[in-house]
Every structure is written in structure tokens, then in C-alpha cells.
Design a protein around this motif. Sequence first.
Motif, short mmCIF file in Angstrom:
data_model
loop_
_atom_site.label_atom_id
_atom_site.label_comp_id
_atom_site.label_asym_id
_atom_site.label_seq_id
_atom_site.Cartn_x
_atom_site.Cartn_y
_atom_site.Cartn_z
N ARG A 151 0.83 -1.19 0.00
CA ARG A 151 0.00 0.00 0.00
C ARG A 151 0.87 1.26 0.00
O ARG A 151 0.62 2.22 -0.71
CB ARG A 151 -0.89 -0.05 1.25
CG ARG A 151 -1.84 1.09 1.42
CD ARG A 151 -2.97 1.00 0.42
NE ARG A 151 -3.52 2.29 0.15
CZ ARG A 151 -4.51 2.84 0.83
NH1 ARG A 151 -5.09 2.16 1.78
NH2 ARG A 151 -4.95 4.04 0.55
N ARG A 152 1.96 1.21 0.81
CA ARG A 152 2.82 2.38 0.92
C ARG A 152 3.52 2.66 -0.40
O ARG A 152 3.61 3.79 -0.85
CB ARG A 152 3.86 2.14 2.01
CG ARG A 152 3.91 3.27 3.01
CD ARG A 152 4.90 2.98 4.09
NE ARG A 152 5.97 2.10 3.64
CZ ARG A 152 7.12 1.99 4.28
NH1 ARG A 152 7.33 2.69 5.37
NH2 ARG A 152 8.06 1.16 3.86
N VAL A 153 3.99 1.58 -1.03
CA VAL A 153 4.66 1.72 -2.32
C VAL A 153 3.70 2.33 -3.34
O VAL A 153 4.04 3.25 -4.08
CB VAL A 153 5.17 0.35 -2.82
CG1 VAL A 153 5.67 0.45 -4.24
CG2 VAL A 153 6.27 -0.16 -1.90
N LEU A 154 2.46 1.84 -3.31
CA LEU A 154 1.44 2.31 -4.26
C LEU A 154 1.17 3.80 -4.05
O LEU A 154 1.12 4.58 -5.01
CB LEU A 154 0.15 1.50 -4.05
CG LEU A 154 -0.93 1.71 -5.10
CD1 LEU A 154 -0.57 0.96 -6.37
CD2 LEU A 154 -2.27 1.20 -4.58
N VAL A 155 1.02 4.20 -2.78
CA VAL A 155 0.72 5.60 -2.48
C VAL A 155 1.87 6.49 -2.96
O VAL A 155 1.66 7.53 -3.58
CB VAL A 155 0.46 5.78 -0.97
CG1 VAL A 155 0.42 7.26 -0.60
CG2 VAL A 155 -0.85 5.11 -0.58
#
Lengths: 348, 312
Positions: free
Chosen positions: A333-337
Motif C-alpha cells: 500500500r505504501r509503495v502504491l501511495v
Amino acid sequence: MTRRIASFLVPLAVALGITALLLIVAGAPPLEALGLIGEGAFGDTTRIADTLTAWIPLGMAAAGLVVTFRAGLWNIGVEGQIIAGAIAASAVSRSAPGGPAIVIPLLLLAGVLGGALWGWLAGILRVKGRVNEIFGGIGLGFVAQSFATYLVIGPWKRAGVASTSGTEPFREETWLPTIGDTRLSWVGLTLLVIALVGVGFMLGRTRFGLRLRAVGSNPASARLLGVPANATLYWAFLWGGGLAGLAGGLLVAGLQHKLVPAIAGGRGFLAVLVVLLARNRVAFVAPIALFFAAISVGSSQLQLRLDLDSSLGAVIQGVLVLAAVLYAGWQARRVLVKRLAASAEATV
Amino acid sequence: MDATFASIIAAAAPLVYAAVGEAITERAGIVNLSLDGSILLSAMTGFAVAFTTGRVGLGFAAAAGVSALVALLVAWSGISLRLNQVAVGFVLTLLAAAVASYQGEGFVHQPGPSVTPRPIPVLADIPVVGRALFGQNLSVYGSLLLVAAAGWFLARSRPGLSLRAVGERPEVAHARGINVNRYRYLAALVGGALVGVGGAAFSLDQKLGWSDGHTAGFGWIALAIVIFGGWQPLRVALGCYLFGALQVVALRLQSRIPGLAQILPSIPFPLMIFALLLVNSAGLRRLLARSHRVSRWLLPEAPAALGRNFVP
């Protein structure tokens, strides 16, 4: 690389923290308890042998699960496939004549066939009946479990008494030969190594491995590219079921020497956790299955020495996998954000 | 005969709570696969709290709370982390069962409090159905009310319509101004709490006390009955009563057919698989294609967005 190491270490730290908390609440010294688990698993030769003995069926079932997971199948029916293999192996152990050199290969083969049959049934339900493999598998698992119980208290009951504690032990020619006076068997260990290497080779280096991945990641486009999707699914179930059935056969011939209703004893479900933690990679399955076997074997020491329930081992395993799954989701999720933020900046 | 009806309704009550609760959750598009563990954990929690405090009501509340928490975890990991709900649910199945057996160790085979019977005067004396519907306790009355309330809520109420929309076409619901993920969180919480009430209804009413694996298998049975019942509360309840009847019959035949109790848990699954095969069989579909109403009633479909995470 750091991210990969973190994805294992962070959940491990979380699991250890929660375990320590549970132990403190129970009034037990956490470090001593964890030390006892380690000692119980690797303390002396007998214990190491016990841990390795527990590793064999767990690793075998997990290796089979990797094949089905690769094809995108949630083969939770693995528990039932272990039981089916154990029943088939028991049938051979009861009736086949001859010495160990004939009977043991025969009963293990029967285990493979029994498990494969049970996997194949889940495949038929999925492909022909569009019954989700989770429910088909759980359902077939219940059926296998009931059938084993029926055999133990019915047709295969001990002379005179019908009890759920198991059948009469099978004759000694059907027992796996052991190393020294431990319960560990070279046959099981060798078969496990062959299974792990074989599955690894098949998934990484063969056309069938490629097909599995294609069907698993995008069935519709795999079909468009001419991959026989249904046949691939059936083969995945046959592989997964066959290896689980072999695990069942090894449990009968190498550990119980008879059929008991709880022959699988949750090993199939535990194997699902192993494969989830290993992120479906065979190379990780071997060490993680060994680690889980060590926790299972070692935590029986807690009961003896600290009067703690041995189910603490299962709690540790569950928390570890949950933490790993959630952490992986959080990281993705963090990478995506971050990526979204970067692309937004780029367009501005 | 009256007594038989009454015992079927009572025996099925825990399963009714769990299966109707799960049906509500799944109608909103969230699949909470953790039922088998959640029910064990809440049965243990309910008994432990009632045993320690001496108050049965508190036991039910604690059970509902702990099971809602598990459901919240499933919903959160799907909605916020976009993880596979099935994976998280399965891990929680095993983890909740392990926690139940670890924390419940001190309560094994202890005699403890239970729900007190509260027959309703006059009504309980109605022939045939009187005892079944009015001669029970609060736990069983609650299960009957739940079936009616959930059936009405989903089929007739405005928020029920929105909830179904969220489970069928989240994109459309979103476009119409419905907060999809808020509905999903609420459905998971309410459904999870009901599953917990079901667990407490086991340990405090139907299968008193706690032992390792006390309710093992019932969670999977509830999940199967949700499918069998086509995600509709009334039909799901019917499935539960069918299973309750099987249980009651098996209990009476047990002296004559040994081992029946061990085989009983596997019966709903062949039934469910058969039902699913029937539902999916091309022949029956063709046969029923002429009448939409009949086919919709006979062959219910899963909520279209079941298990699919929605990103607004």
C-alpha cells in the motif's frame, strides 16, 4: 533486499512481542518459555529427530499446496487429502502381503493415489460444477474425516472394542525403518527432499510450471493464448492431492502405525499457513515448514515444565502469519501511495 | 411432537445467529471466512466471562465484541490494505481457534451458568407450535426475531437496499452517493457480532461449558448453509433448522447406530455441494429460463461483488 529481510523480521518481532505479552499475562517468564520451545525442538538427538519427523508430512503437504496455489486455487481441502491418503495407505497396510521392500512402496503409492483422487474430486466440483474449491475442499475434508472415523469404529475396529483411539497397529513390515532408536526415517526425509526439489524444478523450469502460472494469474488470457485451462487445473489438483496423500501415507507408516480418526491433526491447515508465509515459494517452504514443526514439537515442553497450554505454539504460528500478511499488505500500500504521489507530481 | 419441534428450534439457534450474521456480511460484499475460529473464540469468551462474573448477559456481550473484532480485522485488511479477504479470513480461522484453546484452558469442563428458560404464559400452551416458539429462553427467542428482522431489513428497508447494492454493484452504489466502504465495515461488524452471539449461544445454552474444539466444524457448516440458503435470511434459517432436525434425529438414533454423531457434521456438505451442482447445472437453468421469477427464487446467485475489494 532490505525490504525482503524486513518483510520477515518485522512480523517475527511482532509475533514474539505478542507471545511475550501473552506469557507475561499468564505469569510465565517469556524468555524461559521461548527457550523451552527451542530446547524442546532441538535439545537433544531424540528431539531433533522428532522435529524432523514432524517436518516431513508438513513440508510434503506444503510442497503440494504450492502447486495448487500457483494455479490460483485455494486448496484448503488439503486436510481431507491427507486423510484420504492415510486411509488408502492403511487399506494396503492391512491387506497386502510380503516384506517391507514390497509393502512400503505399495502403501505409499496408495497414499499418493488416495490423496490425488480426493484432490481430483475437488477439481471436478470446481471445473464441472463451479463449486468454489474452498467449500468443495472443506466439504470433501469432512467426508474423509467421517469416513476415517467410520472405518476406525466400524469395519476396521479392534477385536472386541470399538473405540475412536484407532485401529489395531499394522504389522511391523509396514512400518518405515527408523534411524537408530529415534522415530525419524530416511525414507520420509528422502522423499521430502525429492518432493521439494521436484516441485521447485517443475514450477521454475518446465512448460507445465509456466502454464500453472498463466492460469493462476489470468485464466481468461491464458485460455486465449491456448493454454488448456481446465486440464491444468486438474493436474494442479492431482499434484497437490497426491503430495498431501503421500504425507498421509507417511503419517501412517512412519508415525502412527495404525489409522486414527485425527490422522491429519490439522497438519493440512498448518501447511496452508506455511505456504502463505513462504509467499508461495518452494525455496522458503522448506525452512518455514521446519520452523513451524519446531514450534509445534517444542511447545509441548511448555505443558510439562511451565504448566502452560501447548496450544501457545499454534498461537505463535497464527500471529506470525497474520502479522506477515498484514505487513505485506501495508508495505504494498505504501509503495502504491508513493508511486501515485510521484505520478501526480509528474503530471503537474 | 411439540417437544421435538421445540428442541429443533432450540438446537438450531446458535447456527441461526452465525449463518444469518454471515449472510448479512456477505450481502455487503465482504466474505468473513473466519467463522469456524470466531465461533470457537466467542464460545470460549462467552463462557469464561459468564463463569467469572456470574452474569450470562455479560458473557453474550463479550462474545459479540470479540467476534466483531475479528470481523473488523477481515474488513480492514480488505478495505484499507486491499488484501485477499479469503487469505486473512483463513489465517484468522486458525489463529482464533488457537487463542480459544490457549486462553480457555482454565475453563475446560467446568460447570457454569447458563441461559434461564423463560416460557411465555398462555402462548406456550398453543398446540404444535406453542412450545417451539414461546416455550424457550431469550437466546432462542432472539434467534427467531433475528430471522424476521434480517429478512425484513434486507428485502424491504431502504438501508437494506443500499447494503445489497454495495454487495452487487459497488461502483453504481458509489455513484449514487452511497458510502460503500462504510456500509461494508458496518455489515462486517454487525455480522461478526451476530456470529459471536451464536458462539455464546453454544457455550451458554445449547452445548454448555467449554472444552477444546467445543464447536469445531460449526463455522464451516454455517458458511455452507449461507450458500445453501442463497444469502437470504429466511432460507438460511430454514437450512439451519434442517440441520437442527438432523442433529435431533441423530441424537435419538445414536443408541441404535453407533458413530452417527461423528458422521453427522459431514452431512450438510454433500447437501450443499449437491445444491450448488443443481444451481449451476445447465439443464436446470434452461428448464427454468422461461420463468424469471421461479428461477430467481430457486437458483439464487452469490452477491456479484463478493470478496472483491472496492476502491472509490
